[in-house]
Scaffold this active site. Sequence first.
Site, PDB file in Angstrom:
ATOM      1  N   GLU A  54      35.015  27.899  54.657  1.00  0.00           N
ATOM      2  CA  GLU A  54      35.103  28.554  53.342  1.00  0.00           C
ATOM      3  C   GLU A  54      34.103  27.949  52.356  1.00  0.00           C
ATOM      4  OE1 GLU A  54      37.751  31.055  52.344  1.00  0.00           O
ATOM      5  OE2 GLU A  54      37.887  31.362  54.501  1.00  0.00           O
ATOM      6  N   CYS A  73      35.512  28.633  41.186  1.00  0.00           N
ATOM      7  CA  CYS A  73      35.255  29.601  42.271  1.00  0.00           C
ATOM      8  C   CYS A  73      33.986  30.378  42.007  1.00  0.00           C
ATOM      9  CB  CYS A  73      36.374  30.634  42.369  1.00  0.00           C
ATOM     10  SG  CYS A  73      37.983  29.963  42.700  1.00  0.00           S
ATOM     11  N   ALA A 123      47.646  34.954  43.219  1.00  0.00           N
ATOM     12  CA  ALA A 123      47.179  35.916  42.206  1.00  0.00           C
ATOM     13  C   ALA A 123      46.755  37.224  42.865  1.00  0.00           C
ATOM     14  CB  ALA A 123      46.022  35.318  41.415  1.00  0.00           C
ATOM     15  N   ASN A 159      32.491  29.932  47.646  1.00  0.00           N
ATOM     16  CA  ASN A 159      32.735  30.199  49.070  1.00  0.00           C
ATOM     17  C   ASN A 159      31.511  30.741  49.795  1.00  0.00           C
ATOM     18  OD1 ASN A 159      35.561  31.453  47.589  1.00  0.00           O
ATOM     19  ND2 ASN A 159      35.734  29.706  48.956  1.00  0.00           N
ATOM     20  N   HIS A 198      42.506  27.007  48.815  1.00  0.00           N
ATOM     21  CA  HIS A 198      41.271  26.209  48.931  1.00  0.00           C
ATOM     22  C   HIS A 198      41.527  24.876  48.235  1.00  0.00           C
ATOM     23  CE1 HIS A 198      38.766  30.160  49.018  1.00  0.00           C
ATOM     24  NE2 HIS A 198      38.765  29.643  50.231  1.00  0.00           N
TER      25      HIS A 198
HETATM   26  O1  SUG Z   1      39.134  34.294  48.928  1.00  0.00           O
HETATM   27  N1  SUG Z   1      40.227  36.353  46.319  1.00  0.00           N
HETATM   28  C1  SUG Z   1      39.429  35.236  46.763  1.00  0.00           C
HETATM   29  C2  SUG Z   1      39.433  34.143  45.725  1.00  0.00           C
HETATM   30  C3  SUG Z   1      38.463  33.068  46.070  1.00  0.00           C
HETATM   31  C4  SUG Z   1      38.583  31.895  45.166  1.00  0.00           C
HETATM   32  N2  SUG Z   1      37.632  30.910  45.524  1.00  0.00           N
HETATM   33  C5  SUG Z   1      37.802  29.589  45.460  1.00  0.00           C
HETATM   34  N3  SUG Z   1      38.990  29.055  45.286  1.00  0.00           N
HETATM   35  N4  SUG Z   1      36.766  28.852  45.622  1.00  0.00           N
HETATM   36  C6  SUG Z   1      39.952  34.710  48.111  1.00  0.00           C
HETATM   37  O2  SUG Z   1      41.168  34.694  48.287  1.00  0.00           O
HETATM   38  C7  SUG Z   1      41.107  38.617  46.411  1.00  0.00           C
HETATM   39  C8  SUG Z   1      40.556  39.993  46.660  1.00  0.00           C
HETATM   40  C9  SUG Z   1      41.569  41.063  46.419  1.00  0.00           C
HETATM   41  O3  SUG Z   1      42.755  40.849  46.662  1.00  0.00           O
HETATM   42  O4  SUG Z   1      41.145  42.160  45.958  1.00  0.00           O
HETATM   43  C10 SUG Z   1      40.179  37.525  46.942  1.00  0.00           C
HETATM   44  O5  SUG Z   1      39.454  37.738  47.887  1.00  0.00           O
END
Ligand code: SUG
Length: 448
Positions: free
Chosen positions: A174, A371, A27, A110, A250
Amino acid sequence: MKSYEVNFDGLVGPTHNYGGLSYGNVASQSNSQQSSNPKEAALQGLAKMKALMEMGFQQGVLAPQERPDVAALRRLGFSGTDAQVIERAAKEAMPLLVASCSASSMWVANAATVSPSADTADGRVHFTAANLNCKYHRSIEHPTTSRVLGAMFANQQHFAHHAALPAVAQFGDEGAANHTRFCREYGEAGVEFFVFGRSAFDNRYPAPQKYPARQTLEASQAVARLHGLRDEGVVYAQQNPGVIDQGVFHNDVIAVGNGEALFYHEDAFLDTEQMLAELQGKLARVGSNFQSICVPRSAVTVDDAVRSYLFNSQLLSRPDGSMLLIVPQECQANERVWNYLQGLTSSGGLIREVKVFDLKQSMQNGGGPACLRLRVALNETELAAVNPGVIMTAPLYGSLTAWVEKHYRDRLSETDLADPQLLLECRTALDELTQILKLGAVYPFQIN
Ligand code: SUG
């Protein structure tokens, strides 16, 4: 004594944007450069917190961080006034400015790994801030995370805080995104389940080929040692490297657990049978009846899981012993996932109800309901020792909503990040927030 799982949700910060910063997170990569709506993002998160509070769950809130992180830019050699630091970074190294603006601390799963007092050697609740060193923009979170957690859980008799592990890839950590705790009651001893993506020192464990495995076995073991967990109270499992390569960055993108139940995808782990047997055996020793709910790939593919975030749901225990699943609306949009959920809730099993939330702003960066929350199991005495300013109430929800309405922009694109005015807006907002949440001085601009 009564005990609870308290969900502390990350409040989305005023610089929420789509920076495309997380290679391996589908994403984040695919929404890179889109403009974001920080106000909507924060209100979506607050609406979830309010809904859970109104359903009778214990709900808390975790403050966002100071962004742009000017101090981090200074460490990288940008100098002058704060405005000059931002202007120079924008001119010479835009990716570094974007990273220093990320509101990624909102994904508080995290932020840290948390072990409840019933599991630890000294009978305190232990927190280890996650070093998040796989991604630069996330590696700068832990010093402020530690200060914020310290201000929320300030009582040393009940709470022990550990600094993040050494900031090298071998100890990539993480936090709770790869950690689940199983138990009969939250206040009773349970089994802590650590899922790692690779081993740093033992090449018998296979590693993914394409995307990084963020969590190492050695980091998980270090956290278990720091928290004083008993060997009989810990199970380690390896995430299937094949699913990491499909975007499962994750474990909480492919499995979720709560109480005595693990809800997981057929392809989530390596050596699944052995792992389930170990969980069952160790939980039986603490009088618990472990059960697992496997979602077959024939019903939901790994790709469906990554796109819908079915497993990035919150699995919550209700007073009658049944469970409720909080899912993002992307689950409703995916026919296979939605059909699966209809079947699941009508089958008379443990999971009886699904509630859908609109978290699109966060989802577009790969952050679903799970998350956005850090789970802290607390007994009554410990809950009473938490800073009351961070426990969600109707008046606090009102104050936070008004605060977001007052300070947040409703559109942010990459060029806006270069505007030094944004820094001033954020500092003004955060200064007010520390008063609303009664945190004291936790941000670099308040301390230095
Ligand atoms: O670490 N996204 C976070 C999403 C974290 C999701 N957390 C869990 N699954 N617990 C990451 O990848 C995207 C930031 C950006 O692209 O602007 C980001 O950091």
